[in-house]
Design a protein around this motif. Structure first.
Motif, short mmCIF file in Angstrom:
data_model
loop_
_atom_site.label_atom_id
_atom_site.label_comp_id
_atom_site.label_asym_id
_atom_site.label_seq_id
_atom_site.Cartn_x
_atom_site.Cartn_y
_atom_site.Cartn_z
N GLU A 182 0.70 -1.11 -0.06
CA GLU A 182 0.01 0.03 -0.14
C GLU A 182 0.93 1.54 -0.08
N GLU A 183 1.92 1.29 0.71
CA GLU A 183 2.81 2.43 0.61
C GLU A 183 3.42 2.68 -0.65
N LYS A 184 3.63 1.62 -1.37
CA LYS A 184 4.44 1.82 -2.55
C LYS A 184 3.30 2.43 -3.79
N ARG A 185 1.98 1.98 -3.47
CA ARG A 185 1.08 2.40 -4.22
C ARG A 185 0.59 4.01 -4.05
N ARG A 186 0.61 4.49 -2.67
CA ARG A 186 0.74 5.83 -2.39
C ARG A 186 1.66 6.57 -2.86
N GLN A 187 2.94 6.23 -2.70
CA GLN A 187 4.12 7.02 -3.22
C GLN A 187 3.98 7.23 -4.76
N ARG A 188 3.53 6.14 -5.43
CA ARG A 188 3.14 6.14 -6.78
C ARG A 188 2.14 7.41 -7.36
#
Length: 270
Positions: A182-188
């Motif tokens: 989820e953190e990767k999605r948000r940063q993207r």
């Protein structure tokens, strides 16, 4: 205290901006609203009187009235900026009212009754009390007390629903993997121009029509653009706790009716 910003504020644009900011955190946000409103309709019909609890900008009320044009809604919150957006959006719509109340104060149900010009007693004046992504800032015992108050506001056969962060701590490896994903999605999404919580409040404060009410909000809660955490981040209750507590305070039945890997929608039936 300011209750309305000047009329040049673009209410719908800010509502849409709020939705996008919330979806940065909750990509399945519309799905939980859909289940909440379908379940409301199934249990109390298409003309409910609804208490939109900790209503923010009126996201639930907005979707409720679009789905059920004969419904009525009362939104309560203590955030002056979000209430300003709600009042501006629904200005002239007699189906929706918004009241400034602090849910941490013991007498808030009585004060709500005073605002509505009626006595709120054990008969329960509302067909449904609905809330989403709001009560996670409350610690466990204050939330238990709030649930007991809510039980007194729901009529026999009426419903309460809470959609919020309700983690399952029994699966730490699953939780860690999902958190990283989820953190990767948000940063993207941030890289694509999405606004997070702090960024959204910064943008609101830069709108000349809303700067003053944003400052009122910051005086109460702090500026989210400057404070990393302005919510409870220490005590999160599981969906099982929510259902059990609703039964303890007077709901006849309670269970989860929707869930994601990290969140859930719990329903209590009076």
């Amino acid at each position: 205290m300011t209750t309305h910003a000047p009329h040049q504020a673009d209410w719908r644009a800010w509502q849409d901006s709020w939705d996008r900011q919330q979806e940065w955190y909750l990509p399945d946000r519309e799905e939980r609203f859909r289940v909440m409103l379908e379940t409301t309709e199934a249990l109390v019909g298409t003309r409910p009187r609804v208490l939109d609890l900790a209503c923010g900008t009126g996201s639930i009320s907005d979707r409720l009235l679009k789905r059920m044009p004969n419904a009525r809604t009362v939104g309560v919150d203590r955030d002056p900026a979000l209430l300003t957006l709600a009042r501006g959006t629904f200005e002239g719509d007699e189906r929706a009212r918004f009241v400034t109340l602090d849910l941490s104060e013991e007498d808030w149900p009585a004060r709500l009754g005073e605002e509505l010009g009626e006595e709120l007693d054990e008969r329960g004046p509302f067909d449904a009390v609905l809330t989403a992504t709001a009560l996670h800032w409350m610690r466990t015992e204050p939330l238990r007390a709030l649930y007991a108050q809510i039980a007194g506001l729901v009529r026999e056969g009426g419903v309460f629903m809470n959609a919020d962060h309700m983690p399952d701590e029994s699966t730490p490896r699953i939780n860690a993997a999902l958190h990283t994903h989820e953190e990767k999605r948000r940063q993207r999404r941030l890289g694509e121009g999405a606004l997070d919580w702090g960024g959204w409040w910064r943008a609101l404060s830069e709108d000349p029509a809303l700067a003053r009410v944003a400052e009122e909000r910051f005086a109460l809660f702090g500026n989210p653009a400057e404070v990393r955490h302005d919510h409870n981040n220490e005590e999160f209750q599981s969906a099982a706790w929510h259902a059990a507590t609703l039964r303890e305070v007077g709901f006849a039945e309670a269970r989860t009716v929707w869930a994601s890997p990290t969140d859930a929608l719990v329903l209590g039936l009076r």
